[in-house]
Scaffold this motif. Structure first.
Motif, short mmCIF file in Angstrom:
data_model
loop_
_atom_site.label_atom_id
_atom_site.label_comp_id
_atom_site.label_asym_id
_atom_site.label_seq_id
_atom_site.Cartn_x
_atom_site.Cartn_y
_atom_site.Cartn_z
N GLY A 159 -28.29 -6.21 -9.20
CA GLY A 159 -29.69 -5.92 -8.92
C GLY A 159 -29.88 -4.50 -8.45
O GLY A 159 -28.93 -3.79 -8.15
N GLY A 160 -31.14 -4.08 -8.39
CA GLY A 160 -31.44 -2.73 -7.93
C GLY A 160 -32.82 -2.30 -8.35
O GLY A 160 -33.67 -3.12 -8.70
N LEU A 161 -33.02 -1.00 -8.33
CA LEU A 161 -34.30 -0.41 -8.69
C LEU A 161 -34.24 0.12 -10.12
O LEU A 161 -33.29 0.83 -10.49
CB LEU A 161 -34.63 0.73 -7.73
CG LEU A 161 -35.89 1.54 -8.01
CD1 LEU A 161 -37.14 0.66 -7.88
CD2 LEU A 161 -35.97 2.75 -7.07
N VAL A 162 -35.24 -0.20 -10.91
CA VAL A 162 -35.31 0.26 -12.29
C VAL A 162 -36.74 0.67 -12.59
O VAL A 162 -37.68 0.09 -12.05
CB VAL A 162 -34.81 -0.84 -13.26
CG1 VAL A 162 -35.67 -2.08 -13.20
CG2 VAL A 162 -34.72 -0.31 -14.68
N GLN A 163 -36.89 1.67 -13.44
CA GLN A 163 -38.24 2.09 -13.84
C GLN A 163 -38.79 1.14 -14.89
O GLN A 163 -38.04 0.54 -15.67
CB GLN A 163 -38.21 3.50 -14.41
CG GLN A 163 -38.04 4.58 -13.36
CD GLN A 163 -38.26 5.96 -13.94
OE1 GLN A 163 -37.97 6.21 -15.10
NE2 GLN A 163 -38.77 6.87 -13.12
#
Length: 126
Positions: free
Chosen positions: A9-13
């Protein structure tokens, strides 16, 4: 010992891609239906993709997400492409006993899951 452990998981545009991984055991992979569930902020947990003879995909992710497994590594993956803001949430890997459920039931009906992972957070920025 945890039966299922998510990562990735994480941050994605928005418009981007992310791959989630679920580490499990040979016993789970062989005898259980494995699926991915998502819980959006303030929302209920929903099944979005489950493995089976015919993999199940929720309508909201069909054509964008792909579930797969690697028998050699005892891993299940969720490849997420063309992501949008509605994809954000906590993603859980789950397992249900194979002889009492199937991919569609696992993802759409209550009471099918025997094990849950701890979840991994996915955030989509616009």
């Amino acid at each position: 010992q945890a039966q299922l452990a998510e990562s990735g998981g994480g941050l994605v545009q928005a418009g981007g891609a992310l791959r989630l991984s679920c580490a499990t055991s040979e016993d789970i992979l062989t005898n259980y239906v494995i699926g991915w569930f998502r819980q959006a902020p303030g929302g209920e947990r929903e099944g979005i993709s489950c493995l089976g003879s015919n993999n199940y995909y929720a309508q909201s992710v069909k054509g964008r997400f792909t579930i797969s497994r690697d028998w050699a590594k005892n891993m299940v993956y969720l490849q997420m492409n063309s992501m949008n803001s509605e994809d954000k949430g906590v993603y859980f890997c789950a397992a249900g006993i194979k002889w009492i459920t199937n991919s569609e039931a696992m993802c759409t009906k209550d009471g099918q899951v025997s094990y849950w992972g701890q979840g991994t957070q996915v955030t989509v920025s616009s």
